[in-house]
Structure formats: C-alpha cells, structure tokens
Design an enzyme around this catalytic site. Structure first.
Site, mmCIF file in Angstrom:
data_model
loop_
_atom_site.group_PDB
_atom_site.id
_atom_site.type_symbol
_atom_site.label_atom_id
_atom_site.label_comp_id
_atom_site.label_asym_id
_atom_site.label_seq_id
_atom_site.Cartn_x
_atom_site.Cartn_y
_atom_site.Cartn_z
ATOM 1 N N ASP A 45 0.866 -1.168 0.000
ATOM 2 C CA ASP A 45 0.000 0.000 0.000
ATOM 3 C C ASP A 45 0.909 1.226 0.000
ATOM 4 O O ASP A 45 2.104 1.125 0.301
ATOM 5 C CB ASP A 45 -0.886 -0.042 1.247
ATOM 6 C CG ASP A 45 -1.691 1.226 1.432
ATOM 7 O OD1 ASP A 45 -2.384 1.630 0.487
ATOM 8 O OD2 ASP A 45 -1.610 1.814 2.527
ATOM 9 N N ASP A 104 -0.180 5.132 0.931
ATOM 10 C CA ASP A 104 -0.447 6.075 2.011
ATOM 11 C C ASP A 104 -0.493 5.348 3.353
ATOM 12 O O ASP A 104 -1.281 4.419 3.529
ATOM 13 C CB ASP A 104 -1.792 6.782 1.791
ATOM 14 C CG ASP A 104 -1.845 7.537 0.477
ATOM 15 O OD1 ASP A 104 -1.874 8.770 0.513
ATOM 16 O OD2 ASP A 104 -1.851 6.886 -0.599
ATOM 17 N N ASP A 162 -1.393 -0.830 6.030
ATOM 18 C CA ASP A 162 -1.588 -0.288 7.374
ATOM 19 C C ASP A 162 -3.043 -0.199 7.787
ATOM 20 O O ASP A 162 -3.337 0.316 8.880
ATOM 21 C CB ASP A 162 -0.963 1.112 7.452
ATOM 22 C CG ASP A 162 -1.715 2.130 6.610
ATOM 23 O OD1 ASP A 162 -2.168 3.157 7.153
ATOM 24 O OD2 ASP A 162 -1.874 1.896 5.399
#
Length: 239
Positions: A14, A16, A172
């Site tokens: 991922d 961001d 995250d």
C-alpha cells in the site's frame, strides 16, 4: 520449533500510511476546502481515520458530517487542490528507504497497490521513493474496483509474473488486510501508519510489525524459510 517453508516471491505495498506519510498534505488540502465551504477544519487524527477507502469515500463522509449538499463539487475542488500539493509536506516514513534498499538486495519484485488515483500514486512515488524500485504501480482509475476487492492485487501479481499465492500484501489498514485475504495472498500489517493496531490484529494478519526494519527482517525470513519469532514487537506466525 521446526522451520516451515513460506515462499514469498513478490511484495505488494500500500502507499499512504505504509510507505509514505501523506497525511499532512491530505489534511491541509481537505481543510482548505472545508474553509472555502465555511466549515470548521479537522485535526490530522480525524482525517487519519478517513484514509484508506479512496478519495470519494473520504469526501462523502466529510460532506455528510458538515451537511454540505454538493459533495461532487467538494470532491472536484479537493482533487484539484491536492494534485498541486501532493508532496508539499509528505515524506517517506522513517526506515522505509532502508526497507526498499533491503528488498532490492533480496531481489524480490515489488509493486504499489493503492486506492489513490494511479496518476497521483505515480507522482508521489516518483517524487519521494527511489526510481526503478517498483515493477508496477497500480491505483484507482475508471473501471477498476477499489480495495478490498482483489482485482487490483491480482493485476499486480500478473504484471510481476508471480502467483498471487506467492505474494505478500503489506498495508496499514483493515482494507489492505481484507484485500490480501480476498486475493489469496499472505498479509503483513504495519502499525506505523494510519490503521489502529487492535483493528489490524482483529483481521488476523500473517505478520505484524511496528517498524520498517522489522518488516525487512520478516522478508529476509519469508523469502526463504520462516520461523515463528517475536523480536522488537514484530511477530511472525508459524505455518
């Protein structure tokens, strides 16, 4: 404990909250738009909770929160503003550049898979991350389903010429971990980003780590033989 084979042949990241801390720019741009609509600004912690589901979902949530009728206009203004301020304050998380260098040394193919628009994702990666690091960068675009739908993760695996079952998806947020599960990939939760640790743990990821250095140690294990261990808060499950 006897070691077990856990072949990982590619890593999908991922963007961001995993590789780059984009929250400062997202918050600044969103607050500019809110001020233009006569709304109060939001704290970075509040905006942090809105990240992960894509820009449209974030703006719709904010528009509903403040009773803004024209969410589309708000979205268009936000996108225009953010396009010109992608890396004003954004930076790679501490330790990420070393993590990527470690991946290069392991010669493991890498991809970025994000709900950010693909053009913006490429611009952020080009500005803040080492060149020629990722075999492919895939983000949101017309006709492509957002995470946690598995399609974009499968596409990344195809482009890297790796079986999805031999991929590790690193993220995250719960959305990333759900994407990994839907795509039939191993999952690694990182707790330095925008997701809440209890919510991440509730998704039962295969791996969990608190620092990029811990993720690199995990990769050094799973790209060969994995042992169950706990080190500096980084955990690996046994298979």
């Amino acid at each position: 404990m006897m070691a077990s084979r856990l072949p990982v042949e590619a890593v999908l990241f991922d963007l961001d909250g995993t590789l780059v801390d984009t929250l400062p720019d997202i918050t600044w741009c969103l607050n500019q738009v809110l001020l233009e609509h006569g709304c109060p600004t939001l704290t970075t912690e509040t905006v942090r909770g809105y990240i992960g589901g894509g820009t449209t979902a974030m703006i719709e949530r904010v528009a509903t929160q403040f009773g803004v009728a024209d969410a589309l206009a708000m979205h268009q203004r936000y996108v225009a503003l953010y396009q010109n301020n992608l890396v004003q304050f954004s930076r790679p998380f501490s330790g990420v550049l070393e993590l990527l260098e470690g991946c290069r040394q392991l010669e493991v193919p890498l991809a970025i898979v994000t709900n950010k628009t693909e053009e913006m994702a490429r611009q952020v990666a080009d500005a803040l991350l080492p060149q020629n690091t990722f075999g492919t960068i895939l983000g949101h675009r017309a006709g492509r389903a957002l995470k946690p739908q598995p399609d974009v993760a499968w596409e990344a695996a195809r482009r890297l010429l790796v079986d999805p079952q031999r991929c590790l998806f690193v993220g995250d947020t719960e959305i990333d971990l759900k994407t990994a599960r839907a795509a039939g990939m191993y999952s690694a939760a990182v707790t330095w980003g925008y997701g809440m640790t209890p919510a991440l743990q509730a998704q039962a990821p295969n791996f969990c780590c608190e620092q990029p250095s811990g993720l690199l140690r995990i990769l050094q294990q799973v790209c060969g033989t994995a042992h169950a261990f706990t080190e500096h808060g980084d955990t690996v499950k046994s298979y």
